[in-house]
Motif scaffolding. Structure first.
Motif, PDB file in Angstrom:
ATOM      1  N   GLU A 131      -5.473  14.086  -5.540  1.00  0.00           N
ATOM      2  CA  GLU A 131      -6.087  13.472  -6.280  1.00  0.00           C
ATOM      3  C   GLU A 131      -6.443  11.934  -6.146  1.00  0.00           C
ATOM      4  O   GLU A 131      -5.773  11.233  -5.299  1.00  0.00           O
ATOM      5  CB  GLU A 131      -5.524  13.211  -7.823  1.00  0.00           C
ATOM      6  CG  GLU A 131      -5.431  14.769  -8.543  1.00  0.00           C
ATOM      7  CD  GLU A 131      -4.875  14.615  -9.920  1.00  0.00           C
ATOM      8  OE1 GLU A 131      -4.668  13.403 -10.681  1.00  0.00           O
ATOM      9  OE2 GLU A 131      -4.201  15.507 -10.335  1.00  0.00           O
ATOM     10  N   PRO A 132      -7.480  11.260  -6.372  1.00  0.00           N
ATOM     11  CA  PRO A 132      -7.632   9.747  -6.118  1.00  0.00           C
ATOM     12  C   PRO A 132      -6.843   8.836  -6.791  1.00  0.00           C
ATOM     13  O   PRO A 132      -6.171   9.432  -7.856  1.00  0.00           O
ATOM     14  CB  PRO A 132      -9.350   9.432  -6.379  1.00  0.00           C
ATOM     15  CG  PRO A 132      -9.650  10.674  -7.069  1.00  0.00           C
ATOM     16  CD  PRO A 132      -8.716  11.854  -7.034  1.00  0.00           C
ATOM     17  N   PHE A 133      -6.449   7.736  -6.402  1.00  0.00           N
ATOM     18  CA  PHE A 133      -5.636   7.046  -7.120  1.00  0.00           C
ATOM     19  C   PHE A 133      -6.104   6.566  -8.378  1.00  0.00           C
ATOM     20  O   PHE A 133      -7.161   6.349  -8.608  1.00  0.00           O
ATOM     21  CB  PHE A 133      -5.233   5.544  -6.305  1.00  0.00           C
ATOM     22  CG  PHE A 133      -4.220   4.760  -6.834  1.00  0.00           C
ATOM     23  CD1 PHE A 133      -2.851   5.128  -6.692  1.00  0.00           C
ATOM     24  CD2 PHE A 133      -4.615   3.739  -7.529  1.00  0.00           C
ATOM     25  CE1 PHE A 133      -1.979   3.897  -7.404  1.00  0.00           C
ATOM     26  CE2 PHE A 133      -3.865   2.564  -7.946  1.00  0.00           C
ATOM     27  CZ  PHE A 133      -2.601   3.031  -7.864  1.00  0.00           C
ATOM     28  N   ASP A 134      -5.172   6.943  -9.322  1.00  0.00           N
ATOM     29  CA  ASP A 134      -5.297   6.461 -10.931  1.00  0.00           C
ATOM     30  C   ASP A 134      -4.038   5.741 -11.221  1.00  0.00           C
ATOM     31  O   ASP A 134      -3.041   6.211 -11.242  1.00  0.00           O
ATOM     32  CB  ASP A 134      -5.564   7.677 -11.634  1.00  0.00           C
ATOM     33  CG  ASP A 134      -5.795   7.446 -13.062  1.00  0.00           C
ATOM     34  OD1 ASP A 134      -5.659   6.210 -13.662  1.00  0.00           O
ATOM     35  OD2 ASP A 134      -6.068   8.512 -13.810  1.00  0.00           O
ATOM     36  N   VAL A 144      -0.874   0.827   2.932  1.00  0.00           N
ATOM     37  CA  VAL A 144      -0.952   0.759   4.420  1.00  0.00           C
ATOM     38  C   VAL A 144      -2.413   0.768   4.817  1.00  0.00           C
ATOM     39  O   VAL A 144      -3.185   1.388   4.256  1.00  0.00           O
ATOM     40  CB  VAL A 144      -0.211   2.036   4.979  1.00  0.00           C
ATOM     41  CG1 VAL A 144       1.284   1.759   4.596  1.00  0.00           C
ATOM     42  CG2 VAL A 144      -0.753   3.381   4.546  1.00  0.00           C
ATOM     43  N   ASP A 145      -2.406   0.299   6.207  1.00  0.00           N
ATOM     44  CA  ASP A 145      -3.949   0.374   6.838  1.00  0.00           C
ATOM     45  C   ASP A 145      -4.032   1.800   7.465  1.00  0.00           C
ATOM     46  O   ASP A 145      -2.835   2.324   7.897  1.00  0.00           O
ATOM     47  CB  ASP A 145      -4.106  -0.678   7.979  1.00  0.00           C
ATOM     48  CG  ASP A 145      -4.018  -1.882   7.319  1.00  0.00           C
ATOM     49  OD1 ASP A 145      -4.545  -2.243   6.267  1.00  0.00           O
ATOM     50  OD2 ASP A 145      -3.581  -2.999   7.964  1.00  0.00           O
ATOM     51  N   SER A 146      -5.066   2.537   7.116  1.00  0.00           N
ATOM     52  CA  SER A 146      -5.303   4.013   7.714  1.00  0.00           C
ATOM     53  C   SER A 146      -6.832   3.942   8.138  1.00  0.00           C
ATOM     54  O   SER A 146      -7.611   3.762   7.619  1.00  0.00           O
ATOM     55  CB  SER A 146      -4.933   4.957   6.545  1.00  0.00           C
ATOM     56  OG  SER A 146      -5.377   6.283   6.919  1.00  0.00           O
ATOM     57  N   ASP A 147      -6.812   4.556   9.079  1.00  0.00           N
ATOM     58  CA  ASP A 147      -8.312   4.954   9.785  1.00  0.00           C
ATOM     59  C   ASP A 147      -8.654   6.379   9.604  1.00  0.00           C
ATOM     60  O   ASP A 147      -9.885   6.614   9.331  1.00  0.00           O
ATOM     61  CB  ASP A 147      -7.978   4.851  11.432  1.00  0.00           C
ATOM     62  CG  ASP A 147      -7.805   3.519  11.850  1.00  0.00           C
ATOM     63  OD1 ASP A 147      -8.095   2.525  11.225  1.00  0.00           O
ATOM     64  OD2 ASP A 147      -7.090   3.236  13.103  1.00  0.00           O
ATOM     65  N   GLY A 152      -7.954   3.387  -0.965  1.00  0.00           N
ATOM     66  CA  GLY A 152      -7.756   3.588  -2.264  1.00  0.00           C
ATOM     67  C   GLY A 152      -7.287   5.036  -2.378  1.00  0.00           C
ATOM     68  O   GLY A 152      -6.748   5.707  -3.658  1.00  0.00           O
ATOM     69  N   GLN A 153      -7.270   5.807  -1.566  1.00  0.00           N
ATOM     70  CA  GLN A 153      -6.829   7.228  -1.553  1.00  0.00           C
ATOM     71  C   GLN A 153      -5.252   7.325  -1.131  1.00  0.00           C
ATOM     72  O   GLN A 153      -4.945   6.330  -0.587  1.00  0.00           O
ATOM     73  CB  GLN A 153      -7.573   8.052  -0.308  1.00  0.00           C
ATOM     74  CG  GLN A 153      -8.912   8.099  -0.775  1.00  0.00           C
ATOM     75  CD  GLN A 153      -9.281   9.016  -1.880  1.00  0.00           C
ATOM     76  OE1 GLN A 153      -8.616   9.774  -2.142  1.00  0.00           O
ATOM     77  NE2 GLN A 153     -10.146   8.745  -2.753  1.00  0.00           N
ATOM     78  N   MET A 173       5.022   8.181  -7.497  1.00  0.00           N
ATOM     79  CA  MET A 173       5.265   7.071  -6.514  1.00  0.00           C
ATOM     80  C   MET A 173       4.724   7.373  -5.178  1.00  0.00           C
ATOM     81  O   MET A 173       4.841   8.399  -4.511  1.00  0.00           O
ATOM     82  CB  MET A 173       6.441   6.675  -6.414  1.00  0.00           C
ATOM     83  CG  MET A 173       7.455   6.100  -7.556  1.00  0.00           C
ATOM     84  SD  MET A 173       8.789   5.230  -7.035  1.00  0.00           S
ATOM     85  CE  MET A 173      10.088   6.241  -7.744  1.00  0.00           C
ATOM     86  N   VAL A 174       3.541   6.516  -4.979  1.00  0.00           N
ATOM     87  CA  VAL A 174       2.674   6.761  -3.749  1.00  0.00           C
ATOM     88  C   VAL A 174       2.384   5.827  -2.941  1.00  0.00           C
ATOM     89  O   VAL A 174       2.528   4.491  -3.345  1.00  0.00           O
ATOM     90  CB  VAL A 174       1.265   7.571  -4.425  1.00  0.00           C
ATOM     91  CG1 VAL A 174       1.302   8.692  -5.010  1.00  0.00           C
ATOM     92  CG2 VAL A 174       0.482   6.436  -5.191  1.00  0.00           C
ATOM     93  N   VAL A 175       2.154   6.150  -1.864  1.00  0.00           N
ATOM     94  CA  VAL A 175       1.598   5.045  -0.744  1.00  0.00           C
ATOM     95  C   VAL A 175      -0.006   5.139  -0.729  1.00  0.00           C
ATOM     96  O   VAL A 175      -0.365   6.330  -0.452  1.00  0.00           O
ATOM     97  CB  VAL A 175       2.237   5.422   0.734  1.00  0.00           C
ATOM     98  CG1 VAL A 175       1.341   4.310   1.415  1.00  0.00           C
ATOM     99  CG2 VAL A 175       3.692   5.059   0.577  1.00  0.00           C
ATOM    100  N   VAL A 176      -0.671   3.948  -0.907  1.00  0.00           N
ATOM    101  CA  VAL A 176      -2.261   4.170  -0.905  1.00  0.00           C
ATOM    102  C   VAL A 176      -2.734   3.523   0.595  1.00  0.00           C
ATOM    103  O   VAL A 176      -2.246   2.207   0.949  1.00  0.00           O
ATOM    104  CB  VAL A 176      -2.642   3.200  -2.058  1.00  0.00           C
ATOM    105  CG1 VAL A 176      -4.171   3.085  -2.245  1.00  0.00           C
ATOM    106  CG2 VAL A 176      -2.078   3.759  -3.329  1.00  0.00           C
TER     107      VAL A 176
END
Length: 178
Positions: A131-134, A144-147, A152-153, A173-176
């Protein structure tokens, strides 16, 4: 003059008779109204007593419903507990480590699946990892930086979140991604 007095007395007697009849009618009507009032008071007392009895019964039923609200949930958890007992009982002293680990893994996977099914049956669902971050159901503990993932995901989940119907029970608990 005696005839005039007699006529006057007769007129007074007629008037007195009419007044007495009227007084008797008023008294009779008063008695009827008193009886009706008494009957209405009795009806009121009965209706009030019925209302109080219904109120007490509903209060008892509400208390019982609240007291046993989780009964269905508990009944659905019993097979999960049985599966855990079965997994523990299936471990025998003469099995090899590989067989033991395979049986334990299979038992734990089946039990987890059974538990998830029971929870979903009662409206408890896992917060999806895709799911998208809510912010209502996710707690971003790191970014974190992600390519590979859009900003926001969710990149990674450290702890699964759960919601009851649409209300969060525990945030995931997530890393975005930035």
């Amino acid at each position: 003059m005696a005839t005039e007095e007699k006529e006057e007395l007769q007129n007074e007697n007629v008037e007195l008779d009419e007044a007495a009849a009227e007084a008797a009618a008023v008294e009779n009507e008063f008695d009827l109204l008193q009886a009706e009032l008494s009957e209405l008071k009795d009806k009121y007392a009965r209706v009030h007593a019925d209302f109080e009895n219904i109120k007490k019964r509903l209060e008892r039923e509400k208390y019982t419903a609240v007291e046993y609200a989780n009964e269905k949930f508990a009944k659905d958890m019993i097979p999960v507990l049985d599966s855990l007992h079965g997994a523990l009982n299936s471990v025998k002293a003469d099995t090899s480590c590989e067989e033991l680990l395979a049986k334990l893994k299979e038992g734990i996977e089946l039990t987890q699946k059974q538990l998830v099914t029971s929870l979903e049956k009662h409206g408890v669902k896992m917060v999806g990892h895709d799911e998208p971050f809510d912010p209502n159901i996710h707690n971003a503990i790191q970014s974190v930086d992600s390519d590979t993932v859009e900003s926001g995901q969710i990149v990674q989940t450290f702890q699964t979140g759960y919601k009851y119907k649409e209300r969060p029970l525990r945030e995931a608990m997530v890393v975005v991604a930035n």
